[in-house]
Design a protein around this motif. Structure first.
Motif, PDB file in Angstrom:
ATOM      1  N   CYS A 161      -1.555  12.156  -3.954  1.00  0.00           N
ATOM      2  CA  CYS A 161      -1.007  10.913  -3.401  1.00  0.00           C
ATOM      3  C   CYS A 161      -1.494  10.660  -1.973  1.00  0.00           C
ATOM      4  O   CYS A 161      -1.396   9.542  -1.464  1.00  0.00           O
ATOM      5  CB  CYS A 161       0.523  10.966  -3.407  1.00  0.00           C
ATOM      6  SG  CYS A 161       1.239  11.288  -5.035  1.00  0.00           S
ATOM      7  N   ILE A 162      -2.010  11.691  -1.343  1.00  0.00           N
ATOM      8  CA  ILE A 162      -2.431  11.589   0.054  1.00  0.00           C
ATOM      9  C   ILE A 162      -3.643  10.665   0.168  1.00  0.00           C
ATOM     10  O   ILE A 162      -4.647  10.878  -0.496  1.00  0.00           O
ATOM     11  CB  ILE A 162      -2.759  12.977   0.633  1.00  0.00           C
ATOM     12  CG1 ILE A 162      -1.546  13.904   0.549  1.00  0.00           C
ATOM     13  CG2 ILE A 162      -3.252  12.864   2.067  1.00  0.00           C
ATOM     14  CD1 ILE A 162      -1.839  15.368   0.858  1.00  0.00           C
ATOM     15  N   GLY A 163      -3.525   9.666   1.008  1.00  0.00           N
ATOM     16  CA  GLY A 163      -4.633   8.757   1.272  1.00  0.00           C
ATOM     17  C   GLY A 163      -4.633   7.489   0.447  1.00  0.00           C
ATOM     18  O   GLY A 163      -5.437   6.589   0.701  1.00  0.00           O
ATOM     19  N   LEU A 164      -3.749   7.373  -0.542  1.00  0.00           N
ATOM     20  CA  LEU A 164      -3.753   6.186  -1.399  1.00  0.00           C
ATOM     21  C   LEU A 164      -3.515   4.895  -0.620  1.00  0.00           C
ATOM     22  O   LEU A 164      -4.222   3.908  -0.819  1.00  0.00           O
ATOM     23  CB  LEU A 164      -2.694   6.318  -2.503  1.00  0.00           C
ATOM     24  CG  LEU A 164      -2.956   7.343  -3.598  1.00  0.00           C
ATOM     25  CD1 LEU A 164      -1.777   7.379  -4.569  1.00  0.00           C
ATOM     26  CD2 LEU A 164      -4.253   7.029  -4.320  1.00  0.00           C
TER      27      LEU A 164
ATOM     28  N   GLU B 253       0.825  -1.203   0.000  1.00  0.00           N
ATOM     29  CA  GLU B 253       0.000   0.000   0.000  1.00  0.00           C
ATOM     30  C   GLU B 253       0.865   1.262   0.000  1.00  0.00           C
ATOM     31  O   GLU B 253       0.592   2.221  -0.704  1.00  0.00           O
ATOM     32  CB  GLU B 253      -0.948   0.021   1.217  1.00  0.00           C
ATOM     33  CG  GLU B 253      -2.097  -0.952   1.129  1.00  0.00           C
ATOM     34  CD  GLU B 253      -1.778  -2.324   1.717  1.00  0.00           C
ATOM     35  OE1 GLU B 253      -0.628  -2.540   2.176  1.00  0.00           O
ATOM     36  OE2 GLU B 253      -2.668  -3.175   1.715  1.00  0.00           O
ATOM     37  N   LEU B 254       1.921   1.249   0.808  1.00  0.00           N
ATOM     38  CA  LEU B 254       2.795   2.427   0.886  1.00  0.00           C
ATOM     39  C   LEU B 254       3.573   2.627  -0.412  1.00  0.00           C
ATOM     40  O   LEU B 254       3.912   3.761  -0.762  1.00  0.00           O
ATOM     41  CB  LEU B 254       3.726   2.319   2.085  1.00  0.00           C
ATOM     42  CG  LEU B 254       3.009   2.349   3.438  1.00  0.00           C
ATOM     43  CD1 LEU B 254       4.006   2.158   4.573  1.00  0.00           C
ATOM     44  CD2 LEU B 254       2.218   3.631   3.623  1.00  0.00           C
ATOM     45  N   ALA B 255       3.827   1.548  -1.132  1.00  0.00           N
ATOM     46  CA  ALA B 255       4.503   1.661  -2.427  1.00  0.00           C
ATOM     47  C   ALA B 255       3.654   2.476  -3.401  1.00  0.00           C
ATOM     48  O   ALA B 255       4.199   3.151  -4.279  1.00  0.00           O
ATOM     49  CB  ALA B 255       4.814   0.275  -2.990  1.00  0.00           C
ATOM     50  N   LEU B 256       2.329   2.418  -3.259  1.00  0.00           N
ATOM     51  CA  LEU B 256       1.447   3.228  -4.101  1.00  0.00           C
ATOM     52  C   LEU B 256       1.728   4.717  -3.904  1.00  0.00           C
ATOM     53  O   LEU B 256       1.783   5.479  -4.871  1.00  0.00           O
ATOM     54  CB  LEU B 256      -0.022   2.951  -3.758  1.00  0.00           C
ATOM     55  CG  LEU B 256      -0.588   1.586  -4.073  1.00  0.00           C
ATOM     56  CD1 LEU B 256      -1.990   1.439  -3.473  1.00  0.00           C
ATOM     57  CD2 LEU B 256      -0.626   1.358  -5.571  1.00  0.00           C
ATOM     58  N   VAL B 257       1.914   5.120  -2.670  1.00  0.00           N
ATOM     59  CA  VAL B 257       2.180   6.526  -2.366  1.00  0.00           C
ATOM     60  C   VAL B 257       3.560   6.913  -2.894  1.00  0.00           C
ATOM     61  O   VAL B 257       3.725   7.963  -3.517  1.00  0.00           O
ATOM     62  CB  VAL B 257       2.072   6.805  -0.850  1.00  0.00           C
ATOM     63  CG1 VAL B 257       2.358   8.274  -0.546  1.00  0.00           C
ATOM     64  CG2 VAL B 257       0.694   6.421  -0.330  1.00  0.00           C
ATOM     65  N   ALA B 258       4.556   6.060  -2.652  1.00  0.00           N
ATOM     66  CA  ALA B 258       5.922   6.354  -3.120  1.00  0.00           C
ATOM     67  C   ALA B 258       5.955   6.490  -4.638  1.00  0.00           C
ATOM     68  O   ALA B 258       6.579   7.418  -5.174  1.00  0.00           O
ATOM     69  CB  ALA B 258       6.880   5.263  -2.641  1.00  0.00           C
TER      70      ALA B 258
END
Length: 194
Positions: A69-72, A43-48
């Protein structure tokens, strides 16, 4: 241009979406653990990845974009089985907040390191209280107080209800991410001035 998310917009949308999903499933996920995954890397890779793409955009300056990107990661986490409980929504949101807090702290430490290299210009109108390190530290202390007060205020209408934690967690995510983006932009601007 990416529209700015309202401070509690993410939290309220996530909560209502998760509650609707739970009602539609007739609480079929009751037996699923109501906690976010221990390893939120996917999930955090989506934001990165989103931040990398925002930074690579031809008309982008580091930190200017990225609000989309916030909340993805939190949304992807909440979409998982069991992610629709209050505890999971708060946990998913807290994991992404920690991600943004890491970006914020990294940028802050780099800005502090640069600020320590400041030398007084010799102009009597410039006081030592104007030293970049002092100003940056005070700005960050003021921002923490602002963030906490803002999130308390935004959660106020839901005091006494189970949604209050979700609303406050969403606000903390929004505010932390926006500050992280501001500090990334400041760092980029400082480095560009050299």
């Amino acid at each position: 241009m990416i529209p700015r998310i309202a401070i509690t917009g993410f939290a309220l949308a996530a909560a209502l979406s998760a509650w609707s999903l739970a009602a539609a499933q007739d609480f079929a996920t009751e037996d699923v653990a109501a906690v976010p995954p221990d390893e939120p890397a996917e999930e955090l890779a989506l934001v990165a990845l989103c931040l990398e793409q925002a930074d690579a955009a031809p008309d982008s300056r580091a930190g200017r974009s990225g609000t989309g990107c916030i909340g993805l990661a939190a949304q992807a986490c909440m979409a998982q089985p069991g992610g629709d409980s209050t505890a999971s929504m708060i946990g998913c949101t807290a994991q992404e907040t920690a991600f943004w807090d890491g970006i914020l702290n990294e940028s802050y430490q780099e800005l502090i390191a640069e600020a320590k290299g400041w030398t007084h210009p010799g102009d009597p109108r410039v006081t030592t209280e104007m030293a970049p390190e002092i100003l940056l530290r005070q700005m960050q202390r003021d921002w923490i107080a602002y963030r906490d007060s803002t999130c308390d205020w935004n959660a106020r209408p839901w005091q006494g209800g189970s949604i209050v934690g979700v609303i406050r967690a969403g606000c903390l995510l929004d505010e932390t991410a926006l500050q992280a983006l501001r500090l990334r932009r400041a760092l980029h601007d400082e480095q560009g001035m050299r």
